[in-house]
Scaffold this active site. Structure first.
Site, mmCIF file in Angstrom:
data_model
loop_
_atom_site.group_PDB
_atom_site.id
_atom_site.type_symbol
_atom_site.label_atom_id
_atom_site.label_comp_id
_atom_site.label_asym_id
_atom_site.label_seq_id
_atom_site.Cartn_x
_atom_site.Cartn_y
_atom_site.Cartn_z
ATOM 1 N N ASP A 67 0.818 -1.220 0.000
ATOM 2 C CA ASP A 67 0.000 0.000 0.000
ATOM 3 C C ASP A 67 0.847 1.264 0.000
ATOM 4 O O ASP A 67 2.066 1.215 0.144
ATOM 5 C CB ASP A 67 -0.965 -0.017 1.200
ATOM 6 C CG ASP A 67 -0.270 -0.395 2.511
ATOM 7 O OD1 ASP A 67 0.974 -0.349 2.557
ATOM 8 O OD2 ASP A 67 -0.967 -0.726 3.471
ATOM 9 N N ASN A 136 -7.330 -2.317 14.518
ATOM 10 C CA ASN A 136 -8.730 -2.603 14.162
ATOM 11 C C ASN A 136 -8.848 -3.837 13.250
ATOM 12 O O ASN A 136 -9.893 -4.095 12.680
ATOM 13 C CB ASN A 136 -9.372 -1.385 13.486
ATOM 14 C CG ASN A 136 -8.698 -1.025 12.158
ATOM 15 O OD1 ASN A 136 -7.791 -1.722 11.702
ATOM 16 N ND2 ASN A 136 -9.154 0.045 11.540
ATOM 17 N N HIS A 138 -7.111 -4.407 10.456
ATOM 18 C CA HIS A 138 -6.889 -4.214 9.016
ATOM 19 C C HIS A 138 -5.605 -4.918 8.558
ATOM 20 O O HIS A 138 -4.687 -5.144 9.342
ATOM 21 C CB HIS A 138 -6.917 -2.732 8.619
ATOM 22 C CG HIS A 138 -5.724 -1.912 9.009
ATOM 23 N ND1 HIS A 138 -5.793 -0.550 9.199
ATOM 24 C CD2 HIS A 138 -4.436 -2.237 9.238
ATOM 25 C CE1 HIS A 138 -4.600 -0.085 9.510
ATOM 26 N NE2 HIS A 138 -3.754 -1.096 9.548
ATOM 27 N N GLU A 143 -9.647 -1.671 5.513
ATOM 28 C CA GLU A 143 -10.260 -1.342 6.794
ATOM 29 C C GLU A 143 -11.523 -2.186 7.027
ATOM 30 O O GLU A 143 -12.072 -2.746 6.073
ATOM 31 C CB GLU A 143 -10.636 0.151 6.793
ATOM 32 C CG GLU A 143 -9.460 1.104 6.612
ATOM 33 C CD GLU A 143 -8.640 1.314 7.887
ATOM 34 O OE1 GLU A 143 -8.478 0.365 8.681
ATOM 35 O OE2 GLU A 143 -8.153 2.438 8.074
#
Ligand code: PGA
Length: 243
Positions: A67, A136, A138, A143
């Protein structure tokens, strides 16, 4: 799934580097899927040592990263291209033209996503994909969501991710709200996936991802379905799991 529980970050980094080095030794023309963030830095340091000792060479290795922030250019010290050069590529004998990170400054991000998907296909099979995990759940910048995005795409970052990454930016500075990321199918297509986690902040995400239901609200949970998943975590990261 193979779970390797270690004492601390250093041990995690050594083991991850050993596994990646073994992939390079078995096929010195292979493609490595790489990650950024605090977690893999120690792994890269160990790989650099192995290169310096003459144990491995990156001469014919190709790499593809997960990414990049949208809106940061390659010279920006917070960009993931800069991170990879600084933490690995500048210190080994890799040909930089064989290293790939999505372009966060592309004029047309949709075209850039398509280009990146084709590139992943061209470089396939990815021998091993290295991953960190977000607090979280990810992976890459996928996400929590109500579906699994399959291919490379632009993702709006959640407030918790923006907050977690704030530490890399000056106080009061505008932090990127969007990133371009490989999708879940891209990640799952790697032959081996290594997920690294260190520290108590990752404990909940690790439990939800590895022992919870497979669901897009916990993106890393999909890894339970990968046929060659290696999880390397320290005691803190595993502290909410019964292993
Ligand atoms: P970290 O980030 O390695 O900096 O904790 C991991 C991630 O957000 O994927």
């Amino acid at each position: 799934m193979k779970i390797i529980k270690v004492k601390n970050y250093d041990e995690m980094s050594k083991i991850a580097a050993n596994i990646i080095a073994s992939k390079i030794i078995l096929d010195d023309h292979c493609t490595l899927g790489l990650a950024t963030g605090s977690t893999p830095i120690g792994t890269y340091q160990n790989l650099i040592k192995k290169y310096q000792n003459g144990d491995i060479s990156f001469k014919n290795i190709k790499t593809i990263n997960l990414d990049e922030y949208v809106g940061l250019n390659e010279e920006d010290t917070r960009s993931y291209r800069y991170f990879m050069n600084d933490n690995l590529f500048n210190h080994v004998d890799i040909d930089k033209s064989n290293t790939h990170v999505p372009k966060g400054m592309a004029q047309d991000m949709e075209q850039e996503s398509e280009r990146y998907n084709r590139l992943i296909e061209d470089l396939s099979p990815v021998s091993v994909q290295l991953l960190g995990i977000g607090e979280n759940g990810h992976i890459g910048f996928n996400e929590p969501n109500d579906y699994f995005p399959l291919k490379t795409h632009v993702e709006k970052l959640t407030d918790s991710t923006i907050k977690a990454n704030q530490r890399f930016f000056e106080k009061g500075e505008h932090t990127p709200e969007f990133a371009i990321t490989m999708g879940i199918e891209n990640i799952m297509s790697a032959q081996t996936v290594i997920i690294l986690a260190s520290g108590i902040k990752k404990a909940q995400a690790m439990r939800d991802s590895l022992q919870g239901k497979v669901m897009p609200n916990v993106p890393a949970s999909i890894l339970q379905l990968h046929k060659d998943l290696i999880v390397i975590g320290d005691e803190d990261a595993f502290s909410m799991m019964d292993i």
